[in-house]
Design a protein around this motif. Structure first.
Motif, mmCIF file in Angstrom:
data_model
loop_
_atom_site.group_PDB
_atom_site.id
_atom_site.type_symbol
_atom_site.label_atom_id
_atom_site.label_comp_id
_atom_site.label_asym_id
_atom_site.label_seq_id
_atom_site.Cartn_x
_atom_site.Cartn_y
_atom_site.Cartn_z
ATOM 1 N N MET A 1 -25.178 23.733 -4.895
ATOM 2 C CA MET A 1 -24.025 24.580 -4.594
ATOM 3 C C MET A 1 -23.789 24.678 -3.098
ATOM 4 S SD MET A 1 -21.569 26.275 -5.890
ATOM 5 C CE MET A 1 -22.100 26.510 -7.585
ATOM 6 N N GLU A 2 -24.899 24.651 -2.336
ATOM 7 C CA GLU A 2 -24.752 24.711 -0.889
ATOM 8 C C GLU A 2 -24.008 23.494 -0.374
ATOM 9 O OE1 GLU A 2 -27.511 25.270 3.092
ATOM 10 O OE2 GLU A 2 -28.365 25.476 1.081
ATOM 11 N N LEU A 3 -24.275 22.324 -0.996
ATOM 12 C CA LEU A 3 -23.571 21.117 -0.583
ATOM 13 C C LEU A 3 -22.088 21.232 -0.861
ATOM 14 C CD1 LEU A 3 -23.702 18.245 0.485
ATOM 15 C CD2 LEU A 3 -24.160 17.441 -1.858
ATOM 16 N N ASP A 4 -21.727 21.830 -2.023
ATOM 17 C CA ASP A 4 -20.322 22.036 -2.350
ATOM 18 C C ASP A 4 -19.645 22.884 -1.288
ATOM 19 O OD1 ASP A 4 -20.728 22.183 -5.958
ATOM 20 O OD2 ASP A 4 -20.477 20.494 -4.598
ATOM 21 N N HIS A 5 -20.337 23.950 -0.872
ATOM 22 C CA HIS A 5 -19.760 24.822 0.156
ATOM 23 C C HIS A 5 -19.516 24.056 1.442
ATOM 24 C CE1 HIS A 5 -21.475 28.727 -1.855
ATOM 25 N NE2 HIS A 5 -20.497 28.161 -2.538
ATOM 26 N N SER A 6 -20.480 23.240 1.848
ATOM 27 C CA SER A 6 -20.342 22.484 3.087
ATOM 28 C C SER A 6 -19.193 21.499 3.014
ATOM 29 C CB SER A 6 -21.652 21.741 3.398
ATOM 30 O OG SER A 6 -22.719 22.653 3.567
ATOM 31 N N ASN A 7 -19.097 20.788 1.886
ATOM 32 C CA ASN A 7 -18.008 19.820 1.735
ATOM 33 C C ASN A 7 -16.653 20.509 1.726
ATOM 34 O OD1 ASN A 7 -19.781 17.702 1.615
ATOM 35 N ND2 ASN A 7 -19.874 17.644 -0.614
ATOM 36 N N LEU A 8 -16.577 21.630 1.025
ATOM 37 C CA LEU A 8 -15.317 22.364 0.977
ATOM 38 C C LEU A 8 -14.923 22.873 2.352
ATOM 39 C CD1 LEU A 8 -15.733 24.379 -2.340
ATOM 40 C CD2 LEU A 8 -13.829 22.857 -1.804
ATOM 41 N N LEU A 9 -15.879 23.461 3.056
ATOM 42 C CA LEU A 9 -15.574 23.975 4.384
ATOM 43 C C LEU A 9 -15.152 22.840 5.310
ATOM 44 C CD1 LEU A 9 -15.476 26.471 6.152
ATOM 45 C CD2 LEU A 9 -17.859 26.063 6.769
ATOM 46 N N ASN A 10 -15.807 21.699 5.165
ATOM 47 C CA ASN A 10 -15.438 20.517 5.944
ATOM 48 C C ASN A 10 -13.977 20.155 5.709
ATOM 49 O OD1 ASN A 10 -15.227 18.104 7.245
ATOM 50 N ND2 ASN A 10 -16.976 17.136 6.242
ATOM 51 N N GLU A 11 -13.581 20.064 4.432
ATOM 52 C CA GLU A 11 -12.211 19.682 4.096
ATOM 53 C C GLU A 11 -11.202 20.729 4.570
ATOM 54 O OE1 GLU A 11 -11.183 16.864 2.833
ATOM 55 O OE2 GLU A 11 -13.206 16.065 2.675
ATOM 56 N N PHE A 12 -11.502 22.004 4.355
ATOM 57 C CA PHE A 12 -10.588 23.058 4.805
ATOM 58 C C PHE A 12 -10.463 23.063 6.335
ATOM 59 C CE2 PHE A 12 -11.220 25.270 0.616
ATOM 60 C CZ PHE A 12 -9.879 25.375 0.294
ATOM 61 N N GLU A 13 -11.577 22.850 7.033
ATOM 62 C CA GLU A 13 -11.547 22.850 8.495
ATOM 63 C C GLU A 13 -10.638 21.757 9.030
ATOM 64 O OE1 GLU A 13 -12.613 24.542 10.931
ATOM 65 O OE2 GLU A 13 -14.185 25.887 10.256
ATOM 66 N N ASP A 14 -10.575 20.616 8.322
ATOM 67 C CA ASP A 14 -9.706 19.532 8.765
ATOM 68 C C ASP A 14 -8.241 19.945 8.810
ATOM 69 O OD1 ASP A 14 -11.770 17.804 9.120
ATOM 70 O OD2 ASP A 14 -11.558 16.775 7.206
ATOM 71 N N PHE A 15 -7.896 20.989 8.076
ATOM 72 C CA PHE A 15 -6.524 21.478 8.046
ATOM 73 C C PHE A 15 -6.349 22.775 8.810
ATOM 74 C CE2 PHE A 15 -6.850 18.853 4.239
ATOM 75 C CZ PHE A 15 -5.749 18.049 4.401
ATOM 76 N N GLY A 16 -7.350 23.169 9.586
ATOM 77 C CA GLY A 16 -7.228 24.385 10.374
ATOM 78 C C GLY A 16 -7.486 25.636 9.577
ATOM 79 N N LEU A 17 -8.188 25.545 8.455
ATOM 80 C CA LEU A 17 -8.458 26.700 7.607
ATOM 81 C C LEU A 17 -9.948 27.013 7.619
ATOM 82 C CD1 LEU A 17 -6.255 25.687 4.552
ATOM 83 C CD2 LEU A 17 -5.719 27.436 6.234
ATOM 84 N N ASP A 35 -13.926 19.171 -12.664
ATOM 85 C CA ASP A 35 -14.608 17.908 -12.387
ATOM 86 C C ASP A 35 -13.846 17.099 -11.342
ATOM 87 O OD1 ASP A 35 -16.534 15.989 -12.535
ATOM 88 O OD2 ASP A 35 -15.645 14.936 -14.257
ATOM 89 N N ILE A 36 -13.576 17.709 -10.199
ATOM 90 C CA ILE A 36 -12.853 17.042 -9.123
ATOM 91 C C ILE A 36 -13.663 17.162 -7.839
ATOM 92 C CG2 ILE A 36 -10.537 17.354 -10.088
ATOM 93 C CD1 ILE A 36 -10.201 19.814 -8.357
ATOM 94 N N THR A 37 -13.290 16.371 -6.849
ATOM 95 C CA THR A 37 -13.987 16.397 -5.566
ATOM 96 C C THR A 37 -13.381 17.447 -4.646
ATOM 97 O OG1 THR A 37 -12.535 14.704 -4.651
ATOM 98 C CG2 THR A 37 -14.547 13.950 -5.758
ATOM 99 N N ALA A 38 -14.101 17.744 -3.582
ATOM 100 C CA ALA A 38 -13.642 18.762 -2.637
ATOM 101 C C ALA A 38 -12.335 18.351 -1.968
ATOM 102 C CB ALA A 38 -14.726 19.026 -1.582
ATOM 103 N N ASP A 39 -12.211 17.060 -1.587
ATOM 104 C CA ASP A 39 -10.986 16.660 -0.902
ATOM 105 C C ASP A 39 -9.781 16.707 -1.832
ATOM 106 O OD1 ASP A 39 -11.885 14.531 -2.416
ATOM 107 O OD2 ASP A 39 -11.040 13.027 -1.068
ATOM 108 N N THR A 40 -10.002 16.416 -3.135
ATOM 109 C CA THR A 40 -8.897 16.518 -4.096
ATOM 110 C C THR A 40 -8.432 17.959 -4.235
ATOM 111 O OG1 THR A 40 -9.702 14.607 -5.337
ATOM 112 C CG2 THR A 40 -8.196 16.086 -6.480
ATOM 113 N N LEU A 41 -9.364 18.890 -4.352
ATOM 114 C CA LEU A 41 -8.992 20.301 -4.490
ATOM 115 C C LEU A 41 -8.252 20.796 -3.250
ATOM 116 C CD1 LEU A 41 -10.862 23.214 -6.035
ATOM 117 C CD2 LEU A 41 -10.230 23.443 -3.644
ATOM 118 N N VAL A 42 -8.767 20.453 -2.071
ATOM 119 C CA VAL A 42 -8.139 20.945 -0.846
ATOM 120 C C VAL A 42 -6.745 20.357 -0.674
ATOM 121 C CG1 VAL A 42 -8.307 20.972 1.676
ATOM 122 C CG2 VAL A 42 -10.337 21.401 0.294
#
Length: 589
Positions: A1-17, A35-42
């Motif tokens: 779950m920690e990895l999910d958080h890191s990936n999500l934060l990474n993707e959101f940060e790329d957009f200034g969020l 069943d989707i990836t972090a970049d797809t959700l963001v």
């Protein structure tokens, strides 16, 4: 779950969020459920926020509506897991979240975020919709050095972030990767000759009522673009003529047209809203929906001219089997007459913090110019940015024009006369014409080493052709493009190649909402009918230097971004005969 958080934060940060921990936990649950990836959700979030939430940041309150929208869009191609949402324990604390947010390694792909509440726009391959967004360039900090109060004495800096930075001068990108540049100027007396290539700017500098084109005139221009590019594609395919796009025909056939969006199927381009608008002569100007489900790869954006092969068994929808884009012209052949290496520096505005007018980053850039003494410097606007808070509120001691004249005076008096300087405007310059193409600045008392050109333009420097634009076409294309591409494909290179294949500095039509494009003048001044030796396309997207179809393309980002200094580029060009070599690097200001 920690990895999910890191990936999500990474993707959101790329957009200034920068979502809080609860939002990250909720999004992690959505990743498992659908069943989707972090970049797809963001990317789905960016599109949803742009069209329905006026670019709001994600919160627990609006994630409910987002999930409904997400489930509808994925229902046809994603099997939803039946497991209920779990109550995930808190993994991160505020310290670790802040550490992640400040990690420079997270800022990949699309530059540095500007504000927590700002929303950028990003697309990855394989997604059907591309978000829209009005975010402009990141704006940075200023610091009081070398008396920046000369520019605006009553607007002191509001942050020491710029002055306390410790990465000034850091080289963040190189081309080639192992290249070493010697900035010693071997021939002190040699001054390169700079000429404008293409149509003279006479029509742009003459006063005219832009955006007053008749609808029929715009139609004729768009029609002629399809005809010209269609002739190139005919030669590529080896066919005599194209057929009508809406004829009822079960056998495969070839037709030509412009990609556009069916507004009844959504406010932005996706696979359900794809239309091919035919020409008046071939298809009676009618449009036909496209079914691209059989294509393994594609890349579309509104305004793109393509040839389509497929069938139309019902006469109402074309089933596409292949798409042909226009051929890309080779690099321009010329006689290069350089008397040794040509050193160039390039920077793009804004040059000041969003809430002051001190222009300290510009002062810093001038210092670098006078230290290196390159042969040529290219400075692109905006100089007096329409998005600056002082400008928006009207808190200026001078008129817009007077404030701009102060900046120009500083440039001309402080930069060494041994350096040739090219100044390029931007439609974001508040004192100037908010139209594209943008006429060159009119300066009555300019120095001999200063040259003022339009946006966009192509410069001929002793046989080396340099194409450039201060308008962020890459960012605009990235918001509108839809694509399916192999994993690991070069998306930035693909966006650049659209400019070459469509033979235009701004092939997007309709243009970004923030843009005012004069079609008649764009037809004369925005064409890119050949591949130059060098293409400068500064953007909010992350900096890069790469070779695209034999052309060295540089995105140096902007001189100011986020809450600190940005980047600029340094180049060394050598050539003999018709051969040109470019070495370049992107440097933090």
């Amino acid at each position: 779950m920690e990895l999910d958080h890191s990936n999500l934060l990474n993707e959101f940060e790329d957009f200034g969020l920068t979502p809080n921990l609860k939002v990250l936990i909720k999004c992690s649950e959505l990743l498992k459920k659908y069943d989707i990836t972090a970049d797809t959700l963001v990317n789905h979030w960016i599109g949803f926020a742009a069209t329905k939430l006026n670019n709001e940041a994600p919160s627990l309150e609006n994630l409910g509506a987002f999930e409904n929208d997400l489930s509808k869009e994925l229902s046809a191609k994603t099997k939803i897991k039946s497991e209920p949402l779990s109550e995930s324990p808190v993994i991160h604390n505020i310290t670790t979240i802040n550490q992640l947010a400040e990690d420079d390694e997270l800022l990949v792909g699309y530059g540095t975020p500007a504000r927590k509440s700002s929303v950028g726009a990003k697309r990855t391959s394989g997604l059907e919709g591309t978000p829209q967004n009005k975010r402009l360039a990141g704006l940075g900090q200023a610091y009081p050095v070398h008396s920046p109060s000369v520019f605006s004495p009553s607007t002191p800096g509001t942050s020491s972030k710029f002055s306390t930075r410790n990465n000034s001068g850091e080289i963040v990108a190189k081309y080639p990767a192992d290249g070493v540049l010697d900035w010693t100027r071997p021939n002190e007396r040699w001054q390169p000759k700079i000429q404008l290539h293409g149509t003279a700017e006479t029509k742009l500098t003459t006063k005219y009522n832009y955006m007053f084109s008749r609808m029929r005139d715009k139609f004729d221009i768009l029609e002629e673009q399809i005809n010209v590019i269609g002739d190139l594609i005919k030669g590529k395919l080896g066919i005599e003529e194209f057929e009508s796009n809406n004829v009822l025909k079960s056998d495969t056939f070839q037709t030509i047209g412009r990609i556009c969006c069916d507004a009844t199927s959504g406010s932005r381009l996706n696979t359900a809203s794809l239309l091919l608008e035919g020409t008046r002569m071939i298809s009676s100007g009618q449009s036909v929906p496209l079914d691209v489900s059989q294509l393994k790869e594609f890349s579309f954006f509104p305004g793109q001219v393509v040839a389509v092969e497929g069938s139309n068994p019902t006469g109402k929808k074309m089933v596409v089997t292949s798409v042909t884009i226009p051929p890309i012209n080779p690099v321009f052949k010329t006689d290069v007459s350089l008397e040794g290496p040509l050193n160039v520096m390039v920077a793009c505005g804004p040059f000041t913090l969003s809430d002051d007018l001190e222009f300290a980053p510009l002062v810093e850039f001038i210092q670098q110019i006078n230290t290196i003494l390159p042969h040529l410097v290219i400075i692109m606007g905006p100089f007096l940015d329409v998005k600056n808070k002082k400008v928006e509120s009207g808190e200026l001691d001078h008129t817009y024009q007077e404030q701009f004249e102060i900046v120009m005076k500083e440039l001309q008096t402080k930069i060494s006369n041994r350096v040739q300087v090219c100044v390029i405007p931007s439609w974001r310059d508040v004192h100037y014409r908010a139209v594209y193409p943008t006429p060159p600045f009119q300066q009555e008392n300019k120095l001999p080493n200063f040259h003022f050109f339009s946006d966009p333009c192509v410069l001929n420097v002793e046989g080396v052709f340099i194409a450039l634009t201060s308008t962020d076409i890459l960012f605009h294309l990235s918001k509108e493009e839809i694509s399916v591409a192999p994993p690991g494909s070069d998306r930035m290179g693909r966006l650049v190649s659209h400019l070459f294949s469509q033979q235009s500095f701004y092939p997007l039509n309709p243009p970004a909402e923030e843009m005012s494009v004069d079609m008649e003048h764009a037809d004369d001044y925005c064409k890119l009918t050949f591949t130059p030796h060098l293409l400068l396309v500064p953007s909010d997207l992350r900096f890069f230097i790469k070779n695209v179809n034999g052309c060295v393309v540089i995105n140096s980002e902007r001189a100011v971004k986020g809450i600190s200094g940005g980047t600029y580029s340094r180049l060394q060009i050598t050539g003999e005969g018709s051969s040109v070599q470019v070495k370049a690097e992107v440097v933090r200001i």
